[in-house]
Write a protein that holds these residues in place. Structure first.
Motif, PDB file in Angstrom:
ATOM      1  N   ARG A   1      52.559   4.964   4.035  1.00  0.00           N
ATOM      2  CA  ARG A   1      53.074   5.382   3.149  1.00  0.00           C
ATOM      3  C   ARG A   1      52.372   6.810   2.603  1.00  0.00           C
ATOM      4  O   ARG A   1      51.134   7.236   2.736  1.00  0.00           O
ATOM      5  N   ILE A   2      53.405   7.845   2.081  1.00  0.00           N
ATOM      6  CA  ILE A   2      52.785   8.955   1.483  1.00  0.00           C
ATOM      7  C   ILE A   2      52.890   8.854  -0.116  1.00  0.00           C
ATOM      8  O   ILE A   2      54.048   8.663  -0.609  1.00  0.00           O
ATOM      9  N   LEU A   3      51.772   9.252  -0.576  1.00  0.00           N
ATOM     10  CA  LEU A   3      51.655   9.129  -2.075  1.00  0.00           C
ATOM     11  C   LEU A   3      51.661  10.411  -2.533  1.00  0.00           C
ATOM     12  O   LEU A   3      50.765  11.115  -2.264  1.00  0.00           O
ATOM     13  N   VAL A   4      52.773  11.202  -3.311  1.00  0.00           N
ATOM     14  CA  VAL A   4      52.751  12.475  -3.611  1.00  0.00           C
ATOM     15  C   VAL A   4      52.411  12.511  -5.298  1.00  0.00           C
ATOM     16  O   VAL A   4      53.060  12.072  -6.145  1.00  0.00           O
ATOM     17  N   GLU A   5      51.282  13.277  -5.500  1.00  0.00           N
ATOM     18  CA  GLU A   5      51.026  13.575  -7.097  1.00  0.00           C
ATOM     19  C   GLU A   5      52.366  14.272  -7.356  1.00  0.00           C
ATOM     20  O   GLU A   5      52.561  15.474  -7.005  1.00  0.00           O
ATOM     21  N   ALA A   6      53.069  13.912  -8.494  1.00  0.00           N
ATOM     22  CA  ALA A   6      54.329  14.420  -8.938  1.00  0.00           C
ATOM     23  C   ALA A   6      53.955  15.814  -9.513  1.00  0.00           C
ATOM     24  O   ALA A   6      53.004  16.114 -10.252  1.00  0.00           O
ATOM     25  N   PRO A   7      54.552  16.638  -9.148  1.00  0.00           N
ATOM     26  CA  PRO A   7      54.643  18.297  -9.662  1.00  0.00           C
ATOM     27  C   PRO A   7      54.832  18.439 -11.137  1.00  0.00           C
ATOM     28  O   PRO A   7      55.504  17.500 -11.722  1.00  0.00           O
ATOM     29  N   PRO A   8      54.437  19.398 -11.718  1.00  0.00           N
ATOM     30  CA  PRO A   8      54.670  19.623 -13.140  1.00  0.00           C
ATOM     31  C   PRO A   8      55.953  19.817 -13.235  1.00  0.00           C
ATOM     32  O   PRO A   8      57.018  19.878 -12.600  1.00  0.00           O
ATOM     33  N   LEU A   9      56.502  19.820 -14.555  1.00  0.00           N
ATOM     34  CA  LEU A   9      57.945  19.633 -15.143  1.00  0.00           C
ATOM     35  C   LEU A   9      58.482  21.059 -15.170  1.00  0.00           C
ATOM     36  O   LEU A   9      59.834  21.009 -15.402  1.00  0.00           O
ATOM     37  N   GLY A  10      57.707  22.077 -15.228  1.00  0.00           N
ATOM     38  CA  GLY A  10      58.362  23.480 -15.386  1.00  0.00           C
ATOM     39  C   GLY A  10      59.621  23.803 -14.499  1.00  0.00           C
ATOM     40  O   GLY A  10      59.757  23.367 -13.383  1.00  0.00           O
TER      41      GLY A  10
END
Ligand code: TXA
Ligand code: MG
Length: 324
Positions: free
Chosen positions: A291-300
């Motif tokens: 599994r790859i867990l990706v820290e969600a990028p900012p919303l801009g």
């Protein structure tokens, strides 16, 4: 002209396939006016033939060779953003074979911003039909090595121009309808386009998936990927580890804790993140994590294209369909 470019142009002229670097990702090119050559692209990629291809051109003056009823907006945008990572969808001209458009009445056109691509276009003289140089549904290649690994002998020649500067695919803007509409976000943002046009873009209706990039099962690594909000990341990692999973983490702001995981630290700038994204996901695929867990990028808005590619990569149903 270097011998490489001459040889590549000669291969295109006789109907062969040439992979070439662009500023976004590597393209798998064929003579856009040679129906048989274009058919070979679909075979090499394993791509359904109703998915249309972008025609790459060497300068904006060639637009009316491929498109008709060109609105002034198209010329404004070409002047501002070409060469560059913006594809324009326009009404097709009679020169465009059906094989390229999947039978639609529009064509995608773009002038790439890479010296090797531009030299190839100049040497060849015609338009080069090129999707990203990967097997259908897989990650787009950002190095010549990625192309060779994915397509092998099905491509006649690979021009090596080093790693691609942008790293994710072009923004696609549909100018064939009553209002301009962004079909695929890229590093040229809707706001930048709106600033040139002086009007807002239409909100995508999502009715017709005319760009296969707009289908969920695209741009995916082979390892299942999950987007996780920053605050939940460490908890989620622990949970996966407790389940016995081998976990890879693509983090941006969270510093590596938990040495049992594979950590890839990503840049905190959308341009730099995009530049590295596909190469990092490929590296992780090679490590056979569960599994790859990706820290969600900012919303801009500047992160929209990166978020879009990650969201597609995270579509769970995709993994069941892919051969490993
Ligand atoms: O950055 C890029 O655009 C790269 C480089 C090689 O130029 N190319 C690329 O091609 O990403 P491809 O085929 O992987 O994605 C092109 C997208 C597809 O989703 C396709 O459906 C869409 O462009 N497209 C092409 N012609 C179209 C048309 N007439 N109408 C709507 N979408 C179109
Ligand atoms: Mg593609």
């Amino acid at each position: 002209m270097t011998p490489d470019i001459e040889q590549a142009a000669a291969i295109l002229r006789r109907g062969g396939l040439v992979a070439f670097p662009t500023e976004t990702v590597y393209g798998l090119g064929a003579d856009a006016e040679n129906t048989e050559a274009v058919a070979r692209i679909f075979t090499a990629k394993g791509r359904p033939t109703n998915h249309p291809l972008i025609v790459h051109i060497g300068h904006a003056g060639l637009l009316d060779r491929w498109a008709t009823d060109i609105p002034p907006m198209a010329l404004q945008l070409a002047q501002r953003f070409w060469p560059g990572p913006l594809t324009l969808i326009l009404k097709r001209s009679g020169n465009v074979p059906d094989a390229i458009t999947g039978g639609q009445d529009t064509v995608g056109l773009r002038m790439p911003d890479h010296p090797v691509a531009l030299a190839l276009l100049a040497a060849f003289g015609g338009g080069i039909a090129a999707p990203s140089a990967n097997r259908f549904g897989r990650l787009s290649p950002t190095t010549a090595e990625h192309v060779r690994a994915g397509l092998g002998a099905s491509v006649d020649y690979v021009l090596d121009g080093g790693p691609c500067r942008v790293g994710i695919e072009s923004s696609i803007l549909d100018l064939s309808g009553s209002r301009p509409q962004l079909l695929r976000p890229g590093m040229i943002t809707a706001a930048e386009i709106e600033a040139v046009l002086g009007r807002p873009l239409a909100v995508p209706t999502g009715e017709i998936p005319r760009a296969p990039g707009a289908l969920p099962s695209h741009y995916a690594p082979q390892t299942a990927l999950m987007l996780v909000p920053t605050n939940d990341l460490v908890g989620k990692i622990k949970q996966c580890l407790e389940n016995g999973e081998r976990v890879a983490v693509l983090a941006r702001s969270v510093t590596p804790a938990l040495p049992q995981c594979i950590w890839q630290i990503m840049p905190d700038d959308p341009g730099c993140y995009a530049h590295e994204l596909y190469a990092r996901l490929r590296e992780i695929d090679a490590l056979q994590a569960n599994r790859i867990l990706v820290e969600a990028p900012p919303l801009g808005i500047t992160w929209l294209a990166v978020r879009d590619r990650l969201a597609r990569a995270a579509q769970a149903e995709h993994y069941a369909q892919l051969p490993r």
